[in-house]
Motif scaffolding. Structure first.
Motif, PDB file in Angstrom:
ATOM      1  N   ILE A  16       6.112  -7.284  -9.672  1.00 49.14           N
ATOM      2  CA  ILE A  16       4.733  -6.801  -9.529  1.00 49.14           C
ATOM      3  C   ILE A  16       4.628  -5.752  -8.427  1.00 49.14           C
ATOM      4  N   ALA A  17       5.309  -5.954  -7.313  1.00 46.45           N
ATOM      5  CA  ALA A  17       5.250  -4.982  -6.209  1.00 46.45           C
ATOM      6  C   ALA A  17       5.739  -3.608  -6.663  1.00 46.45           C
ATOM      7  N   GLY A  18       6.750  -3.573  -7.495  1.00 45.99           N
ATOM      8  CA  GLY A  18       7.294  -2.303  -7.964  1.00 45.99           C
ATOM      9  C   GLY A  18       6.434  -1.598  -8.986  1.00 45.99           C
ATOM     10  N   ARG A  19       5.428  -2.296  -9.516  1.00 49.21           N
ATOM     11  CA  ARG A  19       4.575  -1.739 -10.570  1.00 49.21           C
ATOM     12  C   ARG A  19       3.084  -1.847 -10.220  1.00 49.21           C
ATOM     13  N   MET A  20       2.796  -2.160  -8.971  1.00 50.93           N
ATOM     14  CA  MET A  20       1.419  -2.426  -8.559  1.00 50.93           C
ATOM     15  C   MET A  20       0.532  -1.191  -8.709  1.00 50.93           C
ATOM     16  N   ARG A  21      -0.699  -1.455  -9.111  1.00 52.93           N
ATOM     17  CA  ARG A  21      -1.702  -0.389  -9.227  1.00 52.93           C
ATOM     18  C   ARG A  21      -1.848   0.325  -7.890  1.00 52.93           C
ATOM     19  N   ALA A  22      -2.017   1.632  -7.942  1.00 53.21           N
ATOM     20  CA  ALA A  22      -2.153   2.431  -6.718  1.00 53.21           C
ATOM     21  C   ALA A  22      -3.330   1.941  -5.874  1.00 53.21           C
ATOM     22  N   ALA A  23      -4.438   1.575  -6.520  1.00 52.58           N
ATOM     23  CA  ALA A  23      -5.606   1.097  -5.766  1.00 52.58           C
ATOM     24  C   ALA A  23      -5.314  -0.227  -5.067  1.00 52.58           C
ATOM     25  N   ASP A  24      -4.497  -1.079  -5.680  1.00 53.19           N
ATOM     26  CA  ASP A  24      -4.125  -2.348  -5.048  1.00 53.19           C
ATOM     27  C   ASP A  24      -3.172  -2.115  -3.879  1.00 53.19           C
ATOM     28  N   VAL A  25      -2.234  -1.175  -4.053  1.00 54.23           N
ATOM     29  CA  VAL A  25      -1.333  -0.813  -2.946  1.00 54.23           C
ATOM     30  C   VAL A  25      -2.151  -0.303  -1.767  1.00 54.23           C
ATOM     31  N   ALA A  26      -3.108   0.581  -2.056  1.00 53.49           N
ATOM     32  CA  ALA A  26      -3.957   1.145  -0.993  1.00 53.49           C
ATOM     33  C   ALA A  26      -4.770   0.056  -0.304  1.00 53.49           C
ATOM     34  N   GLU A  27      -5.246  -0.927  -1.062  1.00 56.43           N
ATOM     35  CA  GLU A  27      -6.035  -2.013  -0.472  1.00 56.43           C
ATOM     36  C   GLU A  27      -5.189  -2.870   0.461  1.00 56.43           C
ATOM     37  N   VAL A  28      -3.986  -3.217   0.034  1.00 54.65           N
ATOM     38  CA  VAL A  28      -3.095  -4.018   0.871  1.00 54.65           C
ATOM     39  C   VAL A  28      -2.776  -3.272   2.165  1.00 54.65           C
ATOM     40  N   LYS A  29      -2.442  -1.995   2.038  1.00 53.07           N
ATOM     41  CA  LYS A  29      -2.103  -1.202   3.221  1.00 53.07           C
ATOM     42  C   LYS A  29      -3.301  -1.030   4.145  1.00 53.07           C
ATOM     43  N   ALA A  30      -4.488  -0.779   3.578  1.00 54.93           N
ATOM     44  CA  ALA A  30      -5.684  -0.593   4.410  1.00 54.93           C
ATOM     45  C   ALA A  30      -6.046  -1.865   5.166  1.00 54.93           C
ATOM     46  N   ASN A  31      -5.875  -2.997   4.513  1.00 60.34           N
ATOM     47  CA  ASN A  31      -6.238  -4.267   5.132  1.00 60.34           C
ATOM     48  C   ASN A  31      -5.216  -4.709   6.177  1.00 60.34           C
ATOM     49  N   SER A  32      -3.941  -4.743   5.781  1.00 61.67           N
ATOM     50  CA  SER A  32      -2.927  -5.366   6.630  1.00 61.67           C
ATOM     51  C   SER A  32      -1.844  -4.424   7.133  1.00 61.67           C
ATOM     52  N   GLY A  33      -1.726  -3.258   6.498  1.00 65.01           N
ATOM     53  CA  GLY A  33      -0.649  -2.342   6.836  1.00 65.01           C
ATOM     54  C   GLY A  33       0.673  -2.720   6.188  1.00 65.01           C
ATOM     55  N   LEU A  34       0.669  -3.762   5.360  1.00 64.76           N
ATOM     56  CA  LEU A  34       1.903  -4.250   4.745  1.00 64.76           C
ATOM     57  C   LEU A  34       2.241  -3.482   3.464  1.00 64.76           C
TER      58      LEU A  34
END
Length: 159
Positions: A16-34
């Motif tokens: 899932i991490a390798g195919r995650m939606r760009a908006a979900d990637v952006a949300e994870v990074k914005a929230n936690s930086g991970l």
């Protein structure tokens, strides 16, 4: 046909991490930086339960779960992160939407309150949160490591 929801296995994280939606990637990074893989692993380790939504072929499409509150075990932070194939493929999207209500209802047997924050830019998440009957209860400007607008939402089990 493969059931749409099953318990998560650790190999789902990399898929899932390798195919995650760009908006979900952006949300994870914005929230936690991970990075997505680390964020999913973190949520998998803390989640009770953690589920994976799969396609009719058995391919992982999304992971979600609930992280129990440390002070009140009847309160949990619900989360869901998905792949492009979850929303771009009509069959996958419909299987998910048919299955997710029963999953959230099952979570309400364990948790009286389900809540979380979501990135206000994530339109797909916003639509799902609203469709599932959650209520937006607060705007959190300057949230997370990127200081973005996040929306707090919750759903209370009135049983």
């Amino acid at each position: 046909m493969t059931p749409p929801l099953r318990p998560t296995v650790v190999t789902d994280i990399a898929w899932i991490a390798g195919r995650m939606r760009a908006a979900d990637v952006a949300e994870v990074k914005a929230n936690s930086g991970l990075e997505p893989r680390v964020g999913l692993l973190h949520s998998y380790m803390k989640g009770k339960p953690c589920i994976t939504m799969v396609s009719s072929k058995g391919e992982p499409l999304a992971m979600g779960g609930v992280v129990p509150d440390e002070l009140n075990s009847r309160v949990g932070q619900i989360w869901l992160l998905g792949t492009d194939a979850l929303v771009e493929n009509t069959t996958n999207r419909m299987r998910f939407l048919r299955g997710c209500r029963s999953w959230v209802n099952a979570m309400h047997r364990e948790y009286d309150v389900l809540w979380n924050y979501m990135d206000a830019r994530n339109v797909v998440h916003r639509r799902w949160v609203e469709w599932m009957g959650f209520t937006f209860i607060a705007k959190r400007p300057d949230w997370g490591v990127e200081g973005r607008l996040f929306l707090e939402f919750c759903k209370v089990n009135h049983v």
